[in-house]
Design a protein around this motif. Structure first.
Motif, PDB file in Angstrom:
ATOM      1  N   ALA A 159      52.428  43.887  39.849  1.00 48.82           N
ATOM      2  CA  ALA A 159      52.000  45.271  39.664  1.00 48.82           C
ATOM      3  C   ALA A 159      51.146  45.437  38.422  1.00 48.82           C
ATOM      4  CB  ALA A 159      53.227  46.188  39.581  1.00 48.82           C
ATOM      5  N   TRP A 160      51.183  44.472  37.506  1.00 48.35           N
ATOM      6  CA  TRP A 160      50.409  44.553  36.263  1.00 48.35           C
ATOM      7  C   TRP A 160      48.935  44.210  36.466  1.00 48.35           C
ATOM      8  CZ3 TRP A 160      54.569  41.179  36.972  1.00 48.35           C
ATOM      9  CH2 TRP A 160      54.209  39.901  37.418  1.00 48.35           C
ATOM     10  N   ALA A 161      48.558  43.606  37.598  1.00 43.33           N
ATOM     11  CA  ALA A 161      47.207  43.084  37.784  1.00 43.33           C
ATOM     12  C   ALA A 161      46.177  44.212  37.757  1.00 43.33           C
ATOM     13  CB  ALA A 161      47.120  42.312  39.090  1.00 43.33           C
ATOM     14  N   ARG A 162      45.159  44.044  36.928  1.00 40.74           N
ATOM     15  CA  ARG A 162      44.065  45.008  36.810  1.00 40.74           C
ATOM     16  C   ARG A 162      42.748  44.232  36.732  1.00 40.74           C
ATOM     17  NH1 ARG A 162      48.214  47.431  37.157  1.00 40.74           N
ATOM     18  NH2 ARG A 162      48.981  49.197  35.939  1.00 40.74           N
ATOM     19  N   GLY A 163      41.666  44.877  37.132  1.00 46.71           N
ATOM     20  CA  GLY A 163      40.351  44.270  37.005  1.00 46.71           C
ATOM     21  C   GLY A 163      39.804  43.791  38.332  1.00 46.71           C
ATOM     22  N   ASP A 164      38.526  43.458  38.334  1.00 46.30           N
ATOM     23  CA  ASP A 164      37.864  43.092  39.581  1.00 46.30           C
ATOM     24  C   ASP A 164      37.778  41.582  39.767  1.00 46.30           C
ATOM     25  OD1 ASP A 164      36.075  42.677  37.530  1.00 46.30           O
ATOM     26  OD2 ASP A 164      34.423  43.792  38.435  1.00 46.30           O
ATOM     27  N   PHE A 165      38.802  40.853  39.332  1.00 49.65           N
ATOM     28  CA  PHE A 165      38.838  39.416  39.555  1.00 49.65           C
ATOM     29  C   PHE A 165      38.827  39.145  41.058  1.00 49.65           C
ATOM     30  CE2 PHE A 165      43.204  40.935  39.158  1.00 49.65           C
ATOM     31  CZ  PHE A 165      43.832  40.379  40.267  1.00 49.65           C
ATOM     32  N   PRO A 166      38.253  38.025  41.486  1.00 50.14           N
ATOM     33  CA  PRO A 166      38.169  37.752  42.930  1.00 50.14           C
ATOM     34  C   PRO A 166      39.525  37.414  43.531  1.00 50.14           C
ATOM     35  CG  PRO A 166      37.269  35.914  41.659  1.00 50.14           C
ATOM     36  CD  PRO A 166      37.530  37.021  40.679  1.00 50.14           C
ATOM     37  N   TRP A 167      39.621  37.588  44.820  1.00 49.45           N
ATOM     38  CA  TRP A 167      40.900  37.470  45.506  1.00 49.45           C
ATOM     39  C   TRP A 167      41.450  36.049  45.494  1.00 49.45           C
ATOM     40  CZ3 TRP A 167      41.135  34.268  49.805  1.00 49.45           C
ATOM     41  CH2 TRP A 167      39.919  33.923  50.398  1.00 49.45           C
ATOM     42  N   TYR A 168      40.602  35.064  45.277  1.00 52.03           N
ATOM     43  CA  TYR A 168      41.079  33.684  45.288  1.00 52.03           C
ATOM     44  C   TYR A 168      41.558  33.217  43.911  1.00 52.03           C
ATOM     45  CZ  TYR A 168      36.080  33.549  44.197  1.00 52.03           C
ATOM     46  OH  TYR A 168      34.837  33.813  43.676  1.00 52.03           O
ATOM     47  N   THR A 169      41.584  34.089  42.904  1.00 55.23           N
ATOM     48  CA  THR A 169      42.094  33.731  41.586  1.00 55.23           C
ATOM     49  C   THR A 169      43.582  33.388  41.679  1.00 55.23           C
ATOM     50  OG1 THR A 169      40.505  35.177  40.482  1.00 55.23           O
ATOM     51  CG2 THR A 169      42.450  34.542  39.220  1.00 55.23           C
ATOM     52  N   VAL A 170      43.958  32.231  41.129  1.00 52.45           N
ATOM     53  CA  VAL A 170      45.368  31.826  41.184  1.00 52.45           C
ATOM     54  C   VAL A 170      46.029  31.849  39.813  1.00 52.45           C
ATOM     55  CG1 VAL A 170      45.055  30.413  43.248  1.00 52.45           C
ATOM     56  CG2 VAL A 170      44.763  29.377  40.997  1.00 52.45           C
ATOM     57  N   GLY A 171      45.254  32.053  38.762  1.00 54.64           N
ATOM     58  CA  GLY A 171      45.847  32.108  37.425  1.00 54.64           C
ATOM     59  C   GLY A 171      44.825  31.768  36.370  1.00 54.64           C
ATOM     60  N   GLY A 172      45.209  31.998  35.100  1.00 55.59           N
ATOM     61  CA  GLY A 172      44.320  31.741  33.990  1.00 55.59           C
ATOM     62  C   GLY A 172      44.031  30.266  33.795  1.00 55.59           C
ATOM     63  N   VAL A 173      43.166  29.981  32.816  1.00 56.48           N
ATOM     64  CA  VAL A 173      42.719  28.614  32.589  1.00 56.48           C
ATOM     65  C   VAL A 173      43.882  27.691  32.227  1.00 56.48           C
ATOM     66  CG1 VAL A 173      42.188  28.932  30.134  1.00 56.48           C
ATOM     67  CG2 VAL A 173      40.902  27.249  31.458  1.00 56.48           C
ATOM     68  N   PHE A 174      44.971  28.229  31.684  1.00 54.86           N
ATOM     69  CA  PHE A 174      46.148  27.423  31.381  1.00 54.86           C
ATOM     70  C   PHE A 174      47.218  27.513  32.470  1.00 54.86           C
ATOM     71  CE2 PHE A 174      45.230  28.153  26.592  1.00 54.86           C
ATOM     72  CZ  PHE A 174      44.192  27.237  26.658  1.00 54.86           C
ATOM     73  N   GLY A 175      46.868  28.152  33.587  1.00 54.96           N
ATOM     74  CA  GLY A 175      47.849  28.357  34.637  1.00 54.96           C
ATOM     75  C   GLY A 175      48.584  29.670  34.426  1.00 54.96           C
ATOM     76  N   PRO A 176      49.138  30.265  35.493  1.00 57.92           N
ATOM     77  CA  PRO A 176      49.810  31.565  35.364  1.00 57.92           C
ATOM     78  C   PRO A 176      51.168  31.434  34.681  1.00 57.92           C
ATOM     79  CG  PRO A 176      50.015  30.757  37.599  1.00 57.92           C
ATOM     80  CD  PRO A 176      49.122  29.782  36.883  1.00 57.92           C
ATOM     81  N   ARG A 177      51.427  32.350  33.746  1.00 57.83           N
ATOM     82  CA  ARG A 177      52.755  32.391  33.127  1.00 57.83           C
ATOM     83  C   ARG A 177      53.750  32.925  34.154  1.00 57.83           C
ATOM     84  NH1 ARG A 177      51.230  34.498  28.872  1.00 57.83           N
ATOM     85  NH2 ARG A 177      51.457  36.686  29.406  1.00 57.83           N
ATOM     86  N   VAL A 178      54.847  32.199  34.353  1.00 55.50           N
ATOM     87  CA  VAL A 178      55.866  32.575  35.337  1.00 55.50           C
ATOM     88  C   VAL A 178      57.239  32.493  34.686  1.00 55.50           C
ATOM     89  CG1 VAL A 178      56.881  32.049  37.568  1.00 55.50           C
ATOM     90  CG2 VAL A 178      54.433  31.682  37.221  1.00 55.50           C
ATOM     91  N   PRO A 179      57.997  33.596  34.611  1.00 50.18           N
ATOM     92  CA  PRO A 179      57.565  34.947  34.992  1.00 50.18           C
ATOM     93  C   PRO A 179      56.561  35.490  33.982  1.00 50.18           C
ATOM     94  CG  PRO A 179      59.724  35.044  33.981  1.00 50.18           C
ATOM     95  CD  PRO A 179      59.399  33.585  34.115  1.00 50.18           C
ATOM     96  N   TYR A 180      55.694  36.356  34.460  1.00 57.58           N
ATOM     97  CA  TYR A 180      54.642  36.863  33.588  1.00 57.58           C
ATOM     98  C   TYR A 180      55.200  37.797  32.524  1.00 57.58           C
ATOM     99  CZ  TYR A 180      49.909  38.331  32.325  1.00 57.58           C
ATOM    100  OH  TYR A 180      48.738  38.560  31.644  1.00 57.58           O
ATOM    101  N   ILE A 181      56.159  38.626  32.915  1.00 56.49           N
ATOM    102  CA  ILE A 181      56.806  39.546  31.979  1.00 56.49           C
ATOM    103  C   ILE A 181      58.291  39.602  32.314  1.00 56.49           C
ATOM    104  CG2 ILE A 181      54.787  41.020  31.572  1.00 56.49           C
ATOM    105  CD1 ILE A 181      56.025  42.964  33.651  1.00 56.49           C
ATOM    106  N   PRO A 182      59.143  39.939  31.348  1.00 54.92           N
ATOM    107  CA  PRO A 182      60.557  40.180  31.680  1.00 54.92           C
ATOM    108  C   PRO A 182      60.685  41.359  32.641  1.00 54.92           C
ATOM    109  CG  PRO A 182      60.259  39.905  29.310  1.00 54.92           C
ATOM    110  CD  PRO A 182      58.885  40.027  29.900  1.00 54.92           C
TER     111      PRO A 182
END
Length: 749
Positions: A159-182
């Protein structure tokens, strides 16, 4: 020396990006944008991570925000206690995380009524995100909002995702933080990622592009409004002191605005045409003052039996003078029965060259209802709304002149079916006000962005993103997806990113309807193609030839070759990790080695390398397993003329001398670059031959020990070997850069 400010009602803390000094660009911009939504009487203060004592200096142990060159350098560090190690980046980020945790856990006890607004950009976003699990429950409860921009550990699935990043984005350059937030912070986080920002999209090819530095231009203003709305909900006593600042059309990502005026010019509008002309001109002037790239068009409609049912008087134009001239030619005449050819007017306007991705508005001005179906054309309400929808969509804002009940009902159907509003003008004098309200309502409505186009085969899971949607004066609270545009919502919720699988082929539109905090809606569409043989844009194949070589002293040199298939876009770089997936480094596409320091010397280790392009990560390619040595580099051994005991060399020969560089425990000879090697006279290195005669060298097991060796050939006449020499040597560089020399006996004749 300044001191940390006393207890406030709202305290903002921002973490700057890599290499940035204090008070640089994003930090002061964020503080100012948040502050403008807070009334003057509220005690508000802003601080920066790295300077929470407010002395204007980054002291020892404060967050240093190391420069990016230091976290994409040639050396990485193995740290068994970290989930992310990239050169000096981890130590820098960890310092920021520790500083924020220590400060807030103490601050919440000292200032129990304070509410915190946290922000972070790039490395700072990562530091803030990594700090959240370490905060006390009291500190997390006191957080009003967390705004992150360009996070290198961006996670697009929430629910935190914002911005016009493309739909095939899987995470940042270091990989997605999981879990992203508590979990207890859900609903109080927004993380923005722009479509060309390689840091949060995970593509090293785009690490230095301009998009990563443009978040203050729009996204921070969007964040500030979400902050104000969230704080209102959790701090009711501040409700009257928190406002939102509408984002002008000229500052939005969608800067193209196309508006058509569709005007009833039948005789009954005789008293209203002059007012319509005046108001259209005035509104057009205002539109050109606030939109970055506006265009306007004019269509007038009459009824069956008149010279025409609808006509284009001005196609889309950015020329205000030409448009005004067309408006001034409008005149009222004709018309028969009470309903008019409203649908012809709209369908004619829909045939104009609307720009893809533009904000689209049709303002209908009339005093009579539409024929449904329409004589002569057969147009129906359903057909008109469907056409508006397929244009992504065109919002219809009708203006009912006179307020006759059947006209209001007919125009309301058009507005409701397209996500627009009906505006009333009781008489000609109110037309100006109504048109102004129609444009204002359009500019303040939520904006839906459905992403795409989406491509897949039946049975493949597709990720749909509406994260580019926004509300210019508030926040989106619901995303409703209709995956086949049949008018039935298939999935709704507070997350803009969802998944859907089409079991059967499908070609058509998916729609997204967003709802803001005031209950207003807007809809966008995206093209979907699901057919056998179709596939989403492809990431690269795995790299090849991954080799780990012991460079000594707990350092391993990793090398690899690009994949045979780059996928559907150029290779952007490579991600290097431990075998357990912990990231060790990211290299650009032209860097095919990485030195990894401080590797444990008491256990076997291996590594993984993944290629990255715009569309994702390859499968991992795994290196050989080795146990690094605690001492210096392993000294390589050389075998001149493999298979010969005394290695005879005939100085009259015009041929070549074979020389094998031998692999051993902790040393992979094949990882040595043959172009760095020279062979010849033991006493005169300068006379040696530094050009492998075949220009490549080759791999074979020269000493039959089961290990691949590197065999090279050197021209006898260029080696500098003389009569009486009893040794010859090879010199060169190991993969880690260390210089070596290895010798063997020879018998010269």
């Amino acid at each position: 020396m300044a001191a940390t400010p006393g207890c406030q009602q709202i305290l903002s803390i921002f973490a700057r990006g890599s290499g940035q000094p204090l008070n640089f660009r994003e930090a002061p911009a964020f503080a100012a944008i948040v502050d403008r939504n807070i009334a003057d009487g509220v005690r508000f203060e802003s601080l920066e991570l790295g300077d929470l004592d407010a002395n204007g200096v980054v002291d020892e142990s404060d967050y240093p925000a190391n420069d990016k060159d230091e976290w994409f350098g040639p050396t990485s560090v193995w740290d068994p206690n970290s989930d992310l190690i990239v050169g000096k980046y981890n130590a820098s980020r960890q310092a920021g995380t520790d500083e924020l945790v220590t400060f807030l856990n103490a601050r919440v006890a000292a200032c129990p009524g304070e509410v915190y607004v946290l922000g972070g950009y790039s490395q700072g976003a990562d530091a803030v995100g990594a700090a959240l699990p370490g905060l006390s429950s009291a500190a997390r409860a006191a957080i009003g909002y967390i705004a992150l921009f360009g996070d290198p550990e961006f996670n697009p699935f929430g629910a935190w995702a914002r911005g016009d990043f493309p739909w095939y984005t899987v995470g940042g350059v270091f990989g997605p933080r999981v879990p992203y937030i508590p979990g207890d912070l859900a609903g109080r986080v927004g993380s923005w990622c722009d479509k060309s920002d390689g840091i949060c999209q995970g593509n090293p090819l785009n690490l230095n592009n301009a998009a990563h530095g443009q978040y203050p231009d729009f996204e921070m203003q969007q964040a500030a409004n979400e902050i104000a709305i969230t704080l209102r909900a959790i701090r009711p006593e501040l409700r009257d002191d928190l406002t939102v600042t509408p984002i002008p059309i000229s500052l939005r990502p969608t800067q193209n605005v196309d508006v058509t005026f569709v005007v009833d010019t039948t005789g009954s509008m005789g008293d209203d045409i002059d007012a319509a002309q005046t108001s259209i001109t005035a509104v057009t002037d205002a539109l050109f003052g606030v939109a970055a790239s506006p265009r306007v068009a004019l269509v007038n409609y009459k009824d069956l039996g008149d010279p025409y049912q609808a006509r284009v008087d001005a196609p889309f134009t950015a020329d205000r003078a030409a448009f005004a001239a067309a408006v001034n030619t409008l005149g009222a005449s004709g018309g028969g029965d009470y309903p008019e050819s409203v649908y012809s007017g709209l369908m004619t306007s829909f045939g104009l060259d609307w720009r893809p991705g533009a904000l689209k508005l049709a303002i209908v001005i009339g005093d009579a209802p539409a024929h449904n179906p329409e004589p002569g054309t057969g147009y129906t309400l359903e057909q008109v709304l469907r056409t508006a929808f397929e244009l992504d969509p065109v919002v219809i804002n009708p203006i009912v002149v006179g307020g006759e009940a059947t006209a209001v009902a007919s125009f309301t159907e058009l507005a409701d079916g397209s996500g627009g509003q009906v505006f009333d003008a009781a008489n000609a004098g109110e037309v100006v006000t109504a048109i102004e309200a129609a444009v204002e309502g359009f500019s303040s409505a939520p904006v839906a962005q459905a992403g795409g186009p989406y491509v897949a085969a039946p049975g493949d899971e597709l990720t749909f993103t509406g994260a580019g949607s926004f509300d210019p004066a508030g926040a989106i609270v619901e995303y409703a997806w209709d995956f086949d545009a049949d008018g039935v919502v298939d999935q709704r919720g507070d997350s803009p990113v969802v998944s859907h699988t089409y079991p059967q082929p499908f070609t058509g539109l998916a729609s997204l309807t967003v709802t803001n905090v005031d209950g207003r809606t807007n809809t966008a569409t995206a093209e979907v193609t699901v057919a056998p043989g179709q596939q989403r844009q492809q990431p690269p194949a795995a790299p090849t030839g991954v080799q780990a070589v012991d460079a000594g002293g707990g350092t391993v040199t990793l090398s690899w070759q690009p994949p045979a298939n780059a996928g559907d876009s150029p290779i952007g770089g490579f991600r290097v990790s431990r075998s357990d997936g912990v990231l060790l480094g990211v290299t650009p596409a032209d860097q095919l080695t990485l030195d990894i320091a401080e590797v444990p010397t008491d256990a076997d280790v291996s590594f993984q390398v993944r290629a990255v392009n715009e569309f994702g990560l390859s499968e991992p390619a795994t290196s050989n397993t080795l146990r690094p040595s605690p001492g210096g580099p392993v000294a390589p051994a050389v075998d001149i003329k493999p298979g010969s005991a005394d290695n005879p060399i005939n100085l009259r020969s015009r041929g070549v001398i074979p020389v094998a560089l031998l692999s051993a425990d902790g040393f992979e000879a094949t990882a040595v670059d043959y172009r760095t090697l020279c062979f010849g006279d033991a006493e005169a290195p300068a006379e040696r031959d530094c050009g492998e005669s075949h220009g490549r060298g080759h791999v074979e097991d020269a000493n039959s020990d089961g290990r691949p060796d590197l065999v090279l050939h050197f021209n006898t006449q260029q080696t500098g070997i003389d009569r009486g020499d009893s040794r010859a040597c090879v010199n060169g560089r190991l993969p880690g850069g260390d210089v070596f020399e290895a010798c063997d006996v020879v018998r010269v004749r």
